[in-house]
Design a protein around this motif. Structure first.
Motif, PDB file in Angstrom:
ATOM      1  N   GLU A 135       0.920  -1.234  -0.102  1.00 51.85           N
ATOM      2  CA  GLU A 135      -0.011   0.064  -0.035  1.00 51.85           C
ATOM      3  C   GLU A 135       0.786   1.172   0.062  1.00 51.85           C
ATOM      4  O   GLU A 135       0.442   2.227  -0.526  1.00 51.85           O
ATOM      5  N   CYS A 188      -3.068   4.245   4.957  1.00 51.14           N
ATOM      6  CA  CYS A 188      -3.397   2.912   5.479  1.00 51.14           C
ATOM      7  C   CYS A 188      -2.208   1.939   5.470  1.00 51.14           C
ATOM      8  O   CYS A 188      -1.947   1.144   6.342  1.00 51.14           O
ATOM      9  N   ASP A 212     -10.672   0.087   6.511  1.00 50.95           N
ATOM     10  CA  ASP A 212     -10.484  -0.110   5.050  1.00 50.95           C
ATOM     11  C   ASP A 212     -12.116  -0.750   4.465  1.00 50.95           C
ATOM     12  O   ASP A 212     -12.270  -0.245   3.422  1.00 50.95           O
TER      13      ASP A 212
END
Length: 178
Positions: free
Chosen positions: A31, A54, A85
């Motif tokens: 990510e 995140c 999420d």
């Protein structure tokens, strides 16, 4: 409802926490370093910064899980991150109907990991070990270096170095103490 009688044991919970820690590091790296590819794949274009945040959260949680002896707070942190999420995936869309299936698949994967995180957090919360007090073990101690009769009087002839002697002004009245 989760059945607490079928929860993993303490050692299994800690092993699961370590595995989730490694998973967090890998997911966080993806990510953090490839947000554009991820957002393009699941239809969240323009949300690269959020995905990188995140990723940083995942890496922090992974490090926490791998370095702690009490993983429950970090596992609950993972559960909270999973909720974020899921909310991001549910709310975010770039208008592409082609990516709706990929986003649904990503949500299913996050739900699966969330179930695993909740089970691990519940198991770790129920198996927290109290902190052990620091104790010194004398069980391997062998005792004196030599027999007491041979050691007696050995230091009588020792010469005290000058820097370890009492200064003249601090000596007791009797004149001894060097």
């Amino acid at each position: 409802m989760l059945d607490r009688t079928r929860m993993p044991s303490a050692s299994t919970a800690h092993a699961l926490a370590r595995g989730l820690g490694w998973f967090s590091l890998a997911l966080g790296a993806a990510e953090l370093f490839a947000p554009r590819a991820l957002t393009r794949r699941i239809g969240l274009r323009g949300q690269e910064g959020l995905v990188q945040a995140c990723g940083a959260r995942e890496i922090t949680t992974g490090i926490g899980l791998l370095t702690t002896s009490q993983p429950a707070p970090w596992l609950w942190g993972r559960v909270a991150g999973d909720v974020l999420d899921l909310a991001t995936l549910a709310a975010g869309s770039d208008g592409s109907s082609r990516r709706r299936g990929a986003r649904g698949l990503a949500m299913a994967a996050v739900l699966g990991v969330t179930a695993l995180d909740v089970a691990a957090a519940l198991a770790a919360s129920g198996t927290e070990r109290p902190r052990r007090r620091l104790t010194y073990g004398y069980d391997r101690r062998r005792g004196f270096r030599d027999l007491p009769d041979r050691m007696r009087g050995i230091a009588r002839d020792a010469v005290v170095p000058k820097d370890m002697r009492f200064p003249e002004k601090l000596r007791p009245w009797g004149g001894g103490g060097s």
